[in-house]
Motif scaffolding. Structure first.
Motif, PDB file in Angstrom:
ATOM      1  N   LEU A 147       0.695  -1.318   0.160  1.00 50.72           N
ATOM      2  CA  LEU A 147       0.128   0.167  -0.155  1.00 50.72           C
ATOM      3  C   LEU A 147       0.957   1.120   0.052  1.00 50.72           C
ATOM      4  CD1 LEU A 147      -2.829  -1.091   2.498  1.00 50.72           C
ATOM      5  CD2 LEU A 147      -3.189  -0.782  -0.010  1.00 50.72           C
ATOM      6  N   ALA A 148       1.929   1.007   0.894  1.00 53.16           N
ATOM      7  CA  ALA A 148       2.785   2.408   0.828  1.00 53.16           C
ATOM      8  C   ALA A 148       3.390   2.771  -0.677  1.00 53.16           C
ATOM      9  CB  ALA A 148       3.941   2.139   1.653  1.00 53.16           C
ATOM     10  N   VAL A 149       3.506   1.790  -1.443  1.00 53.19           N
ATOM     11  CA  VAL A 149       4.067   1.877  -2.780  1.00 53.19           C
ATOM     12  C   VAL A 149       2.908   2.180  -3.758  1.00 53.19           C
ATOM     13  CG1 VAL A 149       5.330   0.862  -4.785  1.00 53.19           C
ATOM     14  CG2 VAL A 149       6.198   0.450  -2.358  1.00 53.19           C
ATOM     15  N   LEU A 150       2.046   1.686  -3.692  1.00 54.40           N
ATOM     16  CA  LEU A 150       0.666   1.839  -4.583  1.00 54.40           C
ATOM     17  C   LEU A 150       0.070   3.083  -4.233  1.00 54.40           C
ATOM     18  CD1 LEU A 150      -0.632  -1.900  -4.946  1.00 54.40           C
ATOM     19  CD2 LEU A 150       1.125  -0.353  -6.329  1.00 54.40           C
ATOM     20  N   VAL A 151      -0.431   3.471  -3.125  1.00 54.86           N
ATOM     21  CA  VAL A 151      -1.194   4.628  -2.943  1.00 54.86           C
ATOM     22  C   VAL A 151      -0.607   5.989  -3.442  1.00 54.86           C
ATOM     23  CG1 VAL A 151      -2.108   6.054  -1.120  1.00 54.86           C
ATOM     24  CG2 VAL A 151      -2.662   3.448  -0.906  1.00 54.86           C
ATOM     25  N   PRO A 152       0.822   6.312  -3.152  1.00 51.51           N
ATOM     26  CA  PRO A 152       1.451   7.585  -3.676  1.00 51.51           C
ATOM     27  C   PRO A 152       1.340   7.283  -5.121  1.00 51.51           C
ATOM     28  CG  PRO A 152       2.507   6.852  -1.803  1.00 51.51           C
ATOM     29  CD  PRO A 152       1.552   5.445  -2.307  1.00 51.51           C
ATOM     30  N   LEU A 153       1.455   6.011  -5.791  1.00 51.26           N
ATOM     31  CA  LEU A 153       1.650   6.028  -7.419  1.00 51.26           C
ATOM     32  C   LEU A 153       0.307   6.431  -8.057  1.00 51.26           C
ATOM     33  CD1 LEU A 153       3.960   3.055  -7.737  1.00 51.26           C
ATOM     34  CD2 LEU A 153       4.604   5.312  -8.250  1.00 51.26           C
ATOM     35  N   ALA A 154      -0.693   5.683  -7.285  1.00 53.25           N
ATOM     36  CA  ALA A 154      -2.003   6.138  -7.927  1.00 53.25           C
ATOM     37  C   ALA A 154      -2.801   7.445  -7.447  1.00 53.25           C
ATOM     38  CB  ALA A 154      -3.111   4.948  -7.023  1.00 53.25           C
ATOM     39  N   THR A 155      -2.194   7.995  -6.521  1.00 55.36           N
ATOM     40  CA  THR A 155      -2.682   9.330  -6.188  1.00 55.36           C
ATOM     41  C   THR A 155      -1.710  10.641  -6.686  1.00 55.36           C
ATOM     42  OG1 THR A 155      -1.740   9.513  -3.877  1.00 55.36           O
ATOM     43  CG2 THR A 155      -3.877   8.733  -4.287  1.00 55.36           C
ATOM     44  N   ALA A 156      -0.762  10.245  -7.307  1.00 52.34           N
ATOM     45  CA  ALA A 156       0.273  11.140  -8.047  1.00 52.34           C
ATOM     46  C   ALA A 156      -0.216  12.287  -8.759  1.00 52.34           C
ATOM     47  CB  ALA A 156       1.285  10.502  -8.771  1.00 52.34           C
ATOM     48  N   SER A 157      -1.357  12.078  -9.566  1.00 50.95           N
ATOM     49  CA  SER A 157      -1.930  13.131 -10.358  1.00 50.95           C
ATOM     50  C   SER A 157      -2.929  14.050  -9.073  1.00 50.95           C
ATOM     51  CB  SER A 157      -2.909  12.622 -11.209  1.00 50.95           C
ATOM     52  OG  SER A 157      -3.838  12.032 -10.686  1.00 50.95           O
ATOM     53  N   LEU A 158      -3.208  13.530  -8.172  1.00 52.40           N
ATOM     54  CA  LEU A 158      -3.872  14.633  -7.127  1.00 52.40           C
ATOM     55  C   LEU A 158      -2.895  15.628  -6.387  1.00 52.40           C
ATOM     56  CD1 LEU A 158      -6.176  11.753  -5.977  1.00 52.40           C
ATOM     57  CD2 LEU A 158      -6.550  13.227  -7.540  1.00 52.40           C
ATOM     58  N   ARG A 159      -1.865  15.365  -6.327  1.00 51.02           N
ATOM     59  CA  ARG A 159      -0.959  16.121  -5.394  1.00 51.02           C
ATOM     60  C   ARG A 159      -0.319  17.238  -6.345  1.00 51.02           C
ATOM     61  NH1 ARG A 159       1.033  11.093  -3.987  1.00 51.02           N
ATOM     62  NH2 ARG A 159       2.556  11.217  -5.606  1.00 51.02           N
ATOM     63  N   PRO A 160      -0.476  18.491  -5.789  1.00 51.69           N
ATOM     64  CA  PRO A 160       0.063  19.549  -6.486  1.00 51.69           C
ATOM     65  C   PRO A 160       1.605  19.611  -6.361  1.00 51.69           C
ATOM     66  CG  PRO A 160      -0.452  20.458  -4.332  1.00 51.69           C
ATOM     67  CD  PRO A 160      -0.939  18.795  -4.404  1.00 51.69           C
ATOM     68  N   GLU A 161       2.092  20.485  -7.020  1.00 49.88           N
ATOM     69  CA  GLU A 161       3.444  20.821  -7.155  1.00 49.88           C
ATOM     70  C   GLU A 161       3.965  21.141  -5.892  1.00 49.88           C
ATOM     71  OE1 GLU A 161       5.598  20.288  -9.924  1.00 49.88           O
ATOM     72  OE2 GLU A 161       3.855  19.660 -10.991  1.00 49.88           O
ATOM     73  N   PRO A 162       5.129  20.938  -5.412  1.00 49.49           N
ATOM     74  CA  PRO A 162       5.657  21.033  -4.120  1.00 49.49           C
ATOM     75  C   PRO A 162       5.716  22.606  -3.851  1.00 49.49           C
ATOM     76  CG  PRO A 162       7.007  19.398  -5.329  1.00 49.49           C
ATOM     77  CD  PRO A 162       6.198  20.026  -6.249  1.00 49.49           C
ATOM     78  N   ALA A 163       5.340  22.772  -2.771  1.00 47.34           N
ATOM     79  CA  ALA A 163       5.182  24.366  -2.381  1.00 47.34           C
ATOM     80  C   ALA A 163       6.797  25.046  -2.286  1.00 47.34           C
ATOM     81  CB  ALA A 163       4.607  24.412  -1.020  1.00 47.34           C
ATOM     82  N   ARG A 164       7.063  26.250  -2.520  1.00 49.39           N
ATOM     83  CA  ARG A 164       8.108  26.679  -2.349  1.00 49.39           C
ATOM     84  C   ARG A 164       7.878  27.980  -1.279  1.00 49.39           C
ATOM     85  NH1 ARG A 164      11.078  30.654  -6.025  1.00 49.39           N
ATOM     86  NH2 ARG A 164      12.941  31.266  -4.900  1.00 49.39           N
ATOM     87  N   VAL A 165       8.422  28.183   0.033  1.00 49.72           N
ATOM     88  CA  VAL A 165       8.346  29.232   0.859  1.00 49.72           C
ATOM     89  C   VAL A 165       9.349  30.178   0.314  1.00 49.72           C
ATOM     90  CG1 VAL A 165       8.406  29.520   3.178  1.00 49.72           C
ATOM     91  CG2 VAL A 165       7.217  27.354   2.441  1.00 49.72           C
TER      92      VAL A 165
END
Length: 165
Positions: A39-57
């Motif tokens: 799950l730790a490998v598959l969940v981030p791969l499956a949800t990659a398109s839902l994550r925005p670009e990394p924030a830059r402070v």
């Protein structure tokens, strides 16, 4: 190491998924570890398109001031809401919806603003317009709408724009 970044595009998320799986199951058996790692490998791969670009402070000092301001406002709002609840029969709170025009466009800044509004007692984020130019909030007890909007823009929106835009 590039292969590791492809397999674990969000290592913190992967670690959190694994840890959550083990805690929820209350077991450290090999089978649970195996399922948790999968799950730790598959969940981030499956949800990659839902994550925005990394924030830059861009302004860490402004971020520090914002955190202190939010902390102060949380304490003050807690006291104000408690007073409003305790005096409710004598003078009921004047709750209303307030539409706030937004200049902030960065998705990370908008997410931070949503968190701030949900953390401060007496305010509820109700709606963000489709074009992201206006925010609808419900405020528990509001005397002066213009002063509230000015405070929100000065204390939260402008610092978030400095930090993220």
């Amino acid at each position: 190491m590039k292969w590791l970044a492809r397999v674990l595009p969000a290592p913190l998320l992967s670690f959190s998924v694994l840890l959550l799986w083990l805690v929820l199951n209350g077991s450290l058996s090999a089978g649970h570890w195996l399922i948790g790692v999968a799950l730790a490998v598959l969940v981030p791969l499956a949800t990659a398109s839902l994550r925005p670009e990394p924030a830059r402070v861009r302004a860490p000092l402004v971020l520090t001031r914002l955190i202190l301001q939010v902390g102060r406002d949380v304490v003050v709002s807690n006291v104000d809401v408690a007073r409003g609840v305790l005096r409710g029969r004598r003078r009921p709170p004047r709750g209303r919806f307030v539409r706030v025009p937004l200049d902030l466009r960065d998705p990370h800044g908008l997410a931070a603003l949503a968190i701030i509004m949900c953390v401060i007692p007496g305010t509820v984020w109700s709606e963000l317009s489709l074009d992201r130019t206006a925010l609808l909030l419900h405020v528990f007890d509001l005397d002066d709408e213009a002063r509230f909007v000015e405070h929100l823009k000065r204390c939260y929106e402008r610092p978030l724009m400095e930090i993220f835009e």
